[in-house]
Design an enzyme around this catalytic site. Structure first.
Site, PDB file in Angstrom:
ATOM      1  CE  LYS A 152      35.348  34.923  44.129  1.00 20.44           C
ATOM      2  NZ  LYS A 152      34.348  35.720  43.685  1.00 20.44           N
TER       3      LYS A 152
ATOM      4  CG  ASP B  34      36.155  36.364  38.549  1.00 22.62           C
ATOM      5  OD1 ASP B  34      36.352  35.164  37.508  1.00 22.62           O
ATOM      6  OD2 ASP B  34      36.244  36.448  38.197  1.00 22.62           O
TER       7      ASP B  34
END
Length: 390
Positions: A258, A276
């Site tokens: 991420k 997220d």
């Protein structure tokens, strides 16, 4: 006895003469007047026999007459009835034939199966079968891309909501954003980068001093260890420069896929999907995927869009999750993509009440960045206040 016989002889002679003359009526009268009791008895017997015979003959004659008339009457009405029924049969036949010509049911039934069978091969992926609408793969791709297009119109100024001036600041800020808001990170990093502007400076920093700066972000000890460790790795392995490859970024302490995609997409312009908490929540609500593992979500969603759309897609989804489609109280009544959302109704559907749930610029409030892009300010957005202000 003799007198009766003589009279009878006379009468018989007269009858003979009458018969000779050719008068049958006189002969009948002579025969009837013969004077014997046997004649009347015969006549009576004949009359009795004839009477029932006549009656019997007349009775069946009378019955036969109606019988003959009855079949005639039956035949007559049957012919009329047949004549009447014949058009009646033709009329319904014509009525039945007419709807068949106007609305041929078989043709309609044949078209529907063709469409149904045509849509089956279009959805080879069995993973979308769990969708409540029975959505095909093609329909899912179209709906997902339409949602992204509409969100792009709602958030044309979407951008990473972390303040940064270079890749190093972005990678550090992204690591610090775990378990906290971007606003809190933006309010904290100015003091950190003012004291430690380069990887070399942060790598040589006193951990206790760094912890004190990072305390407002939460989990400050673990985060201090991560940012100092990745700074040392940058200095030792990459000459103090942030690498621009995924496989190199994920080797840094505290950096996962991420964080790596945030850096690649926003610091290097290389497409990447940022999975997220907001992104995970929304793509499952929209039934883009049922996966829960971030890596599997990234792969499933990435397959729905061109690679060039990945970075902006991440911004659109995350911005929507922060402003409208919240975790606990989604503002469904104020959502611009409500007609495309399978989860519509999970939140407040009343427009007035939903409007009160909006956040940041949608609610006329400051955003998360202290130094937002000019496009955001031009669109009516407001900069966030520094730490301790207001």
């Amino acid at each position: 006895m003799g007198e009766q016989g003589s009279d009878g002889g006379r009468k018989t002679a007269k009858a003979a003469k009458a018969a000779a003359v050719g008068a049958p009526d006189a002969a009948r009268e002579a025969a009837s007047a013969s004077g014997t009791r046997a004649a009347p008895a015969r006549k009576a017997a004949a009359g009795k026999k004839a009477a029932p015979g006549k009656k019997a003959a007349s009775a069946p004659a009378k019955k036969a007459a109606p019988a003959k008339k009855a079949p005639a009457a039956k035949k007559a009405p049957s012919k009329k009835a047949a004549a009447k029924k014949a058009p009646a049969k033709k009329a319904p036949a014509a009525k039945k034939a007419a709807p068949l010509k106007k609305a041929p049911a078989p043709k309609k039934q044949l078209v529907a199966p063709k469409k149904a069978t045509a849509s089956i091969p279009a959805a080879p992926a069995k993973t979308v079968a769990a969708h409540p609408r029975g959505e095909s793969r093609t329909a899912l791709v179209r709906r997902a891309r339409r949602i992204n297009r509409e969100l792009a119109e709602v958030y044309p100024y979407a951008h990473p909501e972390l303040d940064f001036d270079n890749p190093f600041q972005l990678v550090v800020a992204t690591v610090l954003s775990a378990q906290t808001t971007d606003l809190r990170v933006n309010q904290t990093t100015p003091a950190l980068f003012a004291k430690y502007p380069t990887p070399e400076d942060l790598a040589a920093a006193n951990p206790e001093e760094v912890e004190e700066i990072l305390r407002p972000t939460g989990f400050f000890r673990a985060k201090t260890k991560s940012v100092i460790g990745l700074s040392k790795a940058l200095v030792e392995q990459f000459g103090g420069e942030v690498p621009g490859r995924l496989e190199d970024l994920v080797k840094l302490p505290g950096v996962g896929r991420k964080t790596a995609f945030v850096v690649l997409g926003n610091a290097f312009g290389r497409p990447g999907i940022t999975v997220d908490t907001h992104f995970q929540r929304l793509v499952r609500r929209w039934k883009w995927t049922d996966e829960t593992d971030p890596d599997k979500i990234e792969a499933a969603v990435g397959a729905l869009f061109p690679k060039s759309d990945w970075t902006d897609l991440s911004h659109h989804v995350i911005w929507h999750g922060r402003r409208i489609c919240h975790a606990r109280k989604p503002a469904c009544g104020a959502c611009p993509i409500a007609p495309l959302c399978p989860a519509y109704g999970e939140g407040e559907t009343d427009p007035e009440k939903a409007t009160k749930l909006l956040k940041y610029e949608k609610a006329g409030q400051p955003g998360q960045r202290l130094k937002p892009p000019q496009a955001y300010l031009d669109a009516g957005g407001r900069a966030a206040p520094p730490l301790g202000a207001g």
